[in-house]
Design a protein around this motif. Structure first.
Motif, PDB file in Angstrom:
ATOM      1  N   GLN A 142       0.835  -1.201   0.000  1.00  0.00           N
ATOM      2  CA  GLN A 142       0.000   0.000   0.000  1.00  0.00           C
ATOM      3  C   GLN A 142       0.868   1.249   0.000  1.00  0.00           C
ATOM      4  O   GLN A 142       0.608   2.209  -0.737  1.00  0.00           O
ATOM      5  CB  GLN A 142      -0.922   0.011   1.228  1.00  0.00           C
ATOM      6  N   LEU A 143       1.904   1.249   0.815  1.00  0.00           N
ATOM      7  CA  LEU A 143       2.813   2.396   0.877  1.00  0.00           C
ATOM      8  C   LEU A 143       3.444   2.674  -0.476  1.00  0.00           C
ATOM      9  O   LEU A 143       3.470   3.806  -0.957  1.00  0.00           O
ATOM     10  CB  LEU A 143       3.922   2.113   1.908  1.00  0.00           C
ATOM     11  N   GLN A 144       3.983   1.628  -1.097  1.00  0.00           N
ATOM     12  CA  GLN A 144       4.677   1.800  -2.368  1.00  0.00           C
ATOM     13  C   GLN A 144       3.714   2.277  -3.451  1.00  0.00           C
ATOM     14  O   GLN A 144       4.081   3.114  -4.291  1.00  0.00           O
ATOM     15  CB  GLN A 144       5.340   0.493  -2.795  1.00  0.00           C
ATOM     16  N   ALA A 145       2.491   1.758  -3.438  1.00  0.00           N
ATOM     17  CA  ALA A 145       1.507   2.189  -4.427  1.00  0.00           C
ATOM     18  C   ALA A 145       1.193   3.673  -4.274  1.00  0.00           C
ATOM     19  O   ALA A 145       1.078   4.404  -5.267  1.00  0.00           O
ATOM     20  CB  ALA A 145       0.235   1.357  -4.294  1.00  0.00           C
ATOM     21  N   ASN A 146       1.063   4.140  -3.035  1.00  0.00           N
ATOM     22  CA  ASN A 146       0.784   5.552  -2.824  1.00  0.00           C
ATOM     23  C   ASN A 146       1.969   6.428  -3.205  1.00  0.00           C
ATOM     24  O   ASN A 146       1.790   7.529  -3.723  1.00  0.00           O
ATOM     25  CB  ASN A 146       0.359   5.796  -1.370  1.00  0.00           C
ATOM     26  N   VAL A 147       3.178   5.950  -2.963  1.00  0.00           N
ATOM     27  CA  VAL A 147       4.362   6.695  -3.406  1.00  0.00           C
ATOM     28  C   VAL A 147       4.332   6.843  -4.923  1.00  0.00           C
ATOM     29  O   VAL A 147       4.515   7.942  -5.471  1.00  0.00           O
ATOM     30  CB  VAL A 147       5.652   5.984  -2.952  1.00  0.00           C
ATOM     31  N   SER A 148       4.092   5.750  -5.623  1.00  0.00           N
ATOM     32  CA  SER A 148       4.082   5.777  -7.085  1.00  0.00           C
ATOM     33  C   SER A 148       2.991   6.697  -7.620  1.00  0.00           C
ATOM     34  O   SER A 148       3.187   7.397  -8.630  1.00  0.00           O
ATOM     35  CB  SER A 148       3.884   4.361  -7.639  1.00  0.00           C
ATOM     36  N   ALA A 149       1.837   6.713  -6.940  1.00  0.00           N
ATOM     37  CA  ALA A 149       0.708   7.526  -7.397  1.00  0.00           C
ATOM     38  C   ALA A 149       0.947   9.010  -7.222  1.00  0.00           C
ATOM     39  O   ALA A 149       0.264   9.835  -7.846  1.00  0.00           O
ATOM     40  CB  ALA A 149      -0.556   7.125  -6.647  1.00  0.00           C
ATOM     41  N   ASN A 150       1.909   9.374  -6.385  1.00  0.00           N
ATOM     42  CA  ASN A 150       2.089  10.779  -6.043  1.00  0.00           C
ATOM     43  C   ASN A 150       3.401  11.373  -6.537  1.00  0.00           C
ATOM     44  O   ASN A 150       3.802  12.442  -6.079  1.00  0.00           O
ATOM     45  CB  ASN A 150       1.954  10.960  -4.527  1.00  0.00           C
ATOM     46  N   MET A 151       4.048  10.688  -7.474  1.00  0.00           N
ATOM     47  CA  MET A 151       5.252  11.278  -8.057  1.00  0.00           C
ATOM     48  C   MET A 151       4.870  12.503  -8.874  1.00  0.00           C
ATOM     49  O   MET A 151       4.007  12.423  -9.748  1.00  0.00           O
ATOM     50  CB  MET A 151       5.988  10.274  -8.937  1.00  0.00           C
ATOM     51  N   PRO A 152       5.459  13.654  -8.611  1.00  0.00           N
ATOM     52  CA  PRO A 152       5.129  14.846  -9.395  1.00  0.00           C
ATOM     53  C   PRO A 152       5.464  14.641 -10.869  1.00  0.00           C
ATOM     54  O   PRO A 152       6.363  13.859 -11.213  1.00  0.00           O
ATOM     55  CB  PRO A 152       6.028  15.927  -8.773  1.00  0.00           C
ATOM     56  N   SER A 153       4.745  15.327 -11.734  1.00  0.00           N
ATOM     57  CA  SER A 153       4.979  15.189 -13.174  1.00  0.00           C
ATOM     58  C   SER A 153       6.404  15.574 -13.550  1.00  0.00           C
ATOM     59  O   SER A 153       6.968  15.054 -14.519  1.00  0.00           O
ATOM     60  CB  SER A 153       3.984  16.057 -13.941  1.00  0.00           C
ATOM     61  N   SER A 154       7.003  16.447 -12.764  1.00  0.00           N
ATOM     62  CA  SER A 154       8.379  16.867 -13.021  1.00  0.00           C
ATOM     63  C   SER A 154       9.403  16.011 -12.288  1.00  0.00           C
ATOM     64  O   SER A 154      10.612  16.283 -12.354  1.00  0.00           O
ATOM     65  CB  SER A 154       8.561  18.331 -12.614  1.00  0.00           C
ATOM     66  N   GLY A 155       8.926  14.976 -11.583  1.00  0.00           N
ATOM     67  CA  GLY A 155       9.819  14.119 -10.806  1.00  0.00           C
ATOM     68  C   GLY A 155       9.931  14.609  -9.364  1.00  0.00           C
ATOM     69  O   GLY A 155       9.539  15.729  -9.033  1.00  0.00           O
ATOM     70  N   TRP A 156      10.442  13.758  -8.507  1.00  0.00           N
ATOM     71  CA  TRP A 156      10.597  14.117  -7.087  1.00  0.00           C
ATOM     72  C   TRP A 156      11.658  15.209  -6.950  1.00  0.00           C
ATOM     73  O   TRP A 156      12.700  15.141  -7.591  1.00  0.00           O
ATOM     74  CB  TRP A 156      11.004  12.900  -6.277  1.00  0.00           C
ATOM     75  N   PRO A 157      11.425  16.223  -6.103  1.00  0.00           N
ATOM     76  CA  PRO A 157      12.376  17.323  -5.959  1.00  0.00           C
ATOM     77  C   PRO A 157      13.767  16.865  -5.533  1.00  0.00           C
ATOM     78  O   PRO A 157      14.774  17.392  -6.015  1.00  0.00           O
ATOM     79  CB  PRO A 157      11.739  18.209  -4.884  1.00  0.00           C
ATOM     80  N   SER A 158      13.836  15.903  -4.620  1.00  0.00           N
ATOM     81  CA  SER A 158      15.133  15.401  -4.164  1.00  0.00           C
ATOM     82  C   SER A 158      15.383  14.003  -4.713  1.00  0.00           C
ATOM     83  O   SER A 158      16.224  13.793  -5.568  1.00  0.00           O
ATOM     84  CB  SER A 158      15.213  15.404  -2.635  1.00  0.00           C
ATOM     85  N   SER A 159      14.601  13.050  -4.224  1.00  0.00           N
ATOM     86  CA  SER A 159      14.728  11.665  -4.681  1.00  0.00           C
ATOM     87  C   SER A 159      13.435  10.942  -4.345  1.00  0.00           C
ATOM     88  O   SER A 159      12.695  11.377  -3.452  1.00  0.00           O
ATOM     89  CB  SER A 159      15.914  10.979  -3.996  1.00  0.00           C
ATOM     90  N   PRO A 160      13.137   9.836  -5.018  1.00  0.00           N
ATOM     91  CA  PRO A 160      11.918   9.093  -4.685  1.00  0.00           C
ATOM     92  C   PRO A 160      11.994   8.583  -3.241  1.00  0.00           C
ATOM     93  O   PRO A 160      13.055   8.148  -2.787  1.00  0.00           O
ATOM     94  CB  PRO A 160      11.925   7.931  -5.681  1.00  0.00           C
ATOM     95  N   PRO A 161      10.896   8.620  -2.522  1.00  0.00           N
ATOM     96  CA  PRO A 161      10.903   8.070  -1.165  1.00  0.00           C
ATOM     97  C   PRO A 161      11.245   6.582  -1.177  1.00  0.00           C
ATOM     98  O   PRO A 161      10.790   5.840  -2.053  1.00  0.00           O
ATOM     99  CB  PRO A 161       9.474   8.300  -0.671  1.00  0.00           C
ATOM    100  N   SER A 162      12.044   6.171  -0.217  1.00  0.00           N
ATOM    101  CA  SER A 162      12.335   4.750  -0.027  1.00  0.00           C
ATOM    102  C   SER A 162      11.245   4.143   0.847  1.00  0.00           C
ATOM    103  O   SER A 162      10.748   4.795   1.773  1.00  0.00           O
ATOM    104  CB  SER A 162      13.686   4.559   0.651  1.00  0.00           C
TER     105      SER A 162
END
Length: 223
Positions: free
Chosen positions: A107-127
């Motif tokens: 569930q966590l990973q799915a929500n992370v994937s669903a919320n990636m900004p269109s321009s990409g993560w400002p720093s890095s994708p959440p682990s």
């Protein structure tokens, strides 16, 4: 905040067998200038990890009201559940690690994937990583800036394990923010007044009488 229906680009597959015999609810939360689409999956044995709890929303509100700096900060969230708080921090430019028990990670990973900004993560994708308090915290570093915890204080048998985990994560001076509904039947006051206080300096920084939610700021004592 409004509920949103799925679309053709739904990042949460419904036919992959992962969440068989379950139902889900999508909600869009507008927080700190960000819109987050969070799916809550019910009936998947996730228990308390399934919903977005009011204490998580209150913690997000507090971080905004107090202008707590998260951009560029190393942030770890414990008992992340849906990931609302940590994903928001990542959207704002923090380097984030989301942790929970293994069952909650899809569930966590799915929500992370669903919320990636269109321009990409400002720093890095959440682990997204498993963390069982008091057992495998030594697998994690101790150089965090912020530790975020929303409504994770409800099982008294876990309190010593959580304090042990927090002490390890905060060795380099991390600040902990804990948002909790105060449930006397779960000995929540005892956690803050005895367990956490045994190792940490603890300050009550916000109180919502209507929701019976407290937010605390804590730092590891150096004695």
């Amino acid at each position: 905040m409004t509920c949103a229906a799925g679309d053709e680009d739904d990042p949460f597959p419904v036919d992959d067998g992962l969440f068989a015999d379950t139902f889900s609810q999508d909600t869009v939360y507008s927080l700190m200038g960000q819109e987050l689409k969070i799916r809550q999956v019910f009936g998947a044995n996730l228990g308390v990890a399934a919903p977005v709890w009011e204490a998580a929303l209150q913690l997000c509100g507090y971080l905004e009201q107090q202008s707590v700096e998260v951009r560029g900060q190393r942030v770890i969230e414990l008992g992340a559940g849906t990931g609302l708080v940590g994903i928001l921090a990542a959207r704002l430019g923090a380097v984030v690690t989301l942790t929970d028990l293994p069952l909650a990670l899809p569930q966590l990973q799915a929500n992370v994937s669903a919320n990636m900004p269109s321009s990409g993560w400002p720093s890095s994708p959440p682990s997204v990583l498993p963390l069982s308090w008091g057992e495998d915290h030594m697998n994690f570093p101790s150089d965090w800036d912020l530790v975020l915890c929303a409504d994770i204080i409800y099982l008294p048998e876990t309190y010593p394990l959580l304090v042990e985990t927090l002490a390890h994560l905060c060795k380099s001076g991390a600040v902990v923010y804990l948002s909790s509904k105060i449930r006397k039947e779960h000995q929540t006051p005892r956690f803050y007044e005895e367990c956490l206080l045994s190792r940490f300096n603890v300050e009550l920084v916000h109180r919502d009488d209507n929701q019976n939610i407290n937010i605390y700021r804590a730092s590891l004592r150096k004695d």
